[in-house]
Scaffold this active site. Sequence first.
Site, PDB file in Angstrom:
ATOM      1  N   ARG A  46      15.636 -12.959  11.711  1.00  0.00           N
ATOM      2  CA  ARG A  46      16.615 -12.625  12.738  1.00  0.00           C
ATOM      3  C   ARG A  46      17.042 -13.917  13.415  1.00  0.00           C
ATOM      4  O   ARG A  46      16.246 -14.851  13.578  1.00  0.00           O
ATOM      5  CB  ARG A  46      16.032 -11.658  13.782  1.00  0.00           C
TER       6      ARG A  46
ATOM      7  N   GLU B  56      25.492 -13.218  16.378  1.00  0.00           N
ATOM      8  CA  GLU B  56      26.193 -12.513  15.298  1.00  0.00           C
ATOM      9  C   GLU B  56      27.068 -11.404  15.873  1.00  0.00           C
ATOM     10  O   GLU B  56      26.701 -10.775  16.861  1.00  0.00           O
ATOM     11  CB  GLU B  56      25.175 -11.876  14.334  1.00  0.00           C
TER      12      GLU B  56
ATOM     13  N   HIS C 251      24.602 -12.883   7.214  1.00  0.00           N
ATOM     14  CA  HIS C 251      23.600 -11.825   7.266  1.00  0.00           C
ATOM     15  C   HIS C 251      23.762 -10.852   6.091  1.00  0.00           C
ATOM     16  O   HIS C 251      23.873  -9.633   6.269  1.00  0.00           O
ATOM     17  CB  HIS C 251      23.669 -11.069   8.588  1.00  0.00           C
TER      18      HIS C 251
END
Length: 311
Positions: A231, A260, A278
């Site tokens: 993450r 993000e 991602h």
Amino acid sequence: MKPSLLVLIHLNDASRASIAATFDVIYAPEPAQREAALATHGAQIRAVLTNGTTGLGVADIERMPRLELISALGAGYENLPVEHARSRGIVLVNGAGTNDHCVADHAFALLLAVVRDVPQLDRATREGVWRDHLPMRPNVSNKRLGIVGLGHIGTKIARRAAGFDMEVGYHNRKPRGDAPSLRYFDSVEALAQWSDFLIVATPGGAGTRHLIGEAVLAALGPRGFIVNVSRGSVVDTAALARALAAGTIAGAGLDVYEGEPEPPQALIGLRNVVLTPHVGGRSPEAITASVDNFLDNARRHFAGEPVLTPI
């Protein structure tokens, strides 16, 4: 009558069709759609499908009095209010194990890309620059690989490392008894100091926020490379940008980053970083497995049976 399912993440047509065979689907992947869905259908919703990044807030849960199942499509669930949901008797599940191979593949793709400088070499070749005018890049094979988080994904990364004849070390909260051939380090900083390359595969959440900061990057050193497939919150972006710009470390490959989906402005101008949006856990195979796992969990739950992958 099919139970109502609120879907808070983007799904392809095939996945939506598969889920619609079991559920009355309320598709709301955008914030405005979510608000409208809760206002109109909140009283009927019995299940929610989300992911660790999108999550689900306490206030939204309270707008769904019949809610009994929350599923994170992937392994992560850092933005789910687990204890609150449990206090209401809501069953929580995730997609543990469904995209591990995909993420591990992507971790090595990023490692190879940044260490061997593949994006820059591609650009140079297109511009007519021959190898004699370019710096040589180090091997990936026969190096020391440190893995932060030896869970399902970290274990598969370690297996891939064996194919590159790498010595593997790892950091967890405690040593794993089923990994005696791997070297355990009781701190991330000690692991980084030992490693040539560091791959971050630990869960996100408050407990790992900025786990990778200035001290760890300094320990990794000017020949070290870091890859993050966990993450974005685990790596301190500002500290990483400073380390990359100053040559404190040699390079970074990131599939995840803070803020993000906006690209990390502190990093996009640096040539020694490779960025992907991602997508580490996304492939046709991984998405199909994740959706199938969700449906298996849902069928078992609504049949009064134990779920397969509880949180």
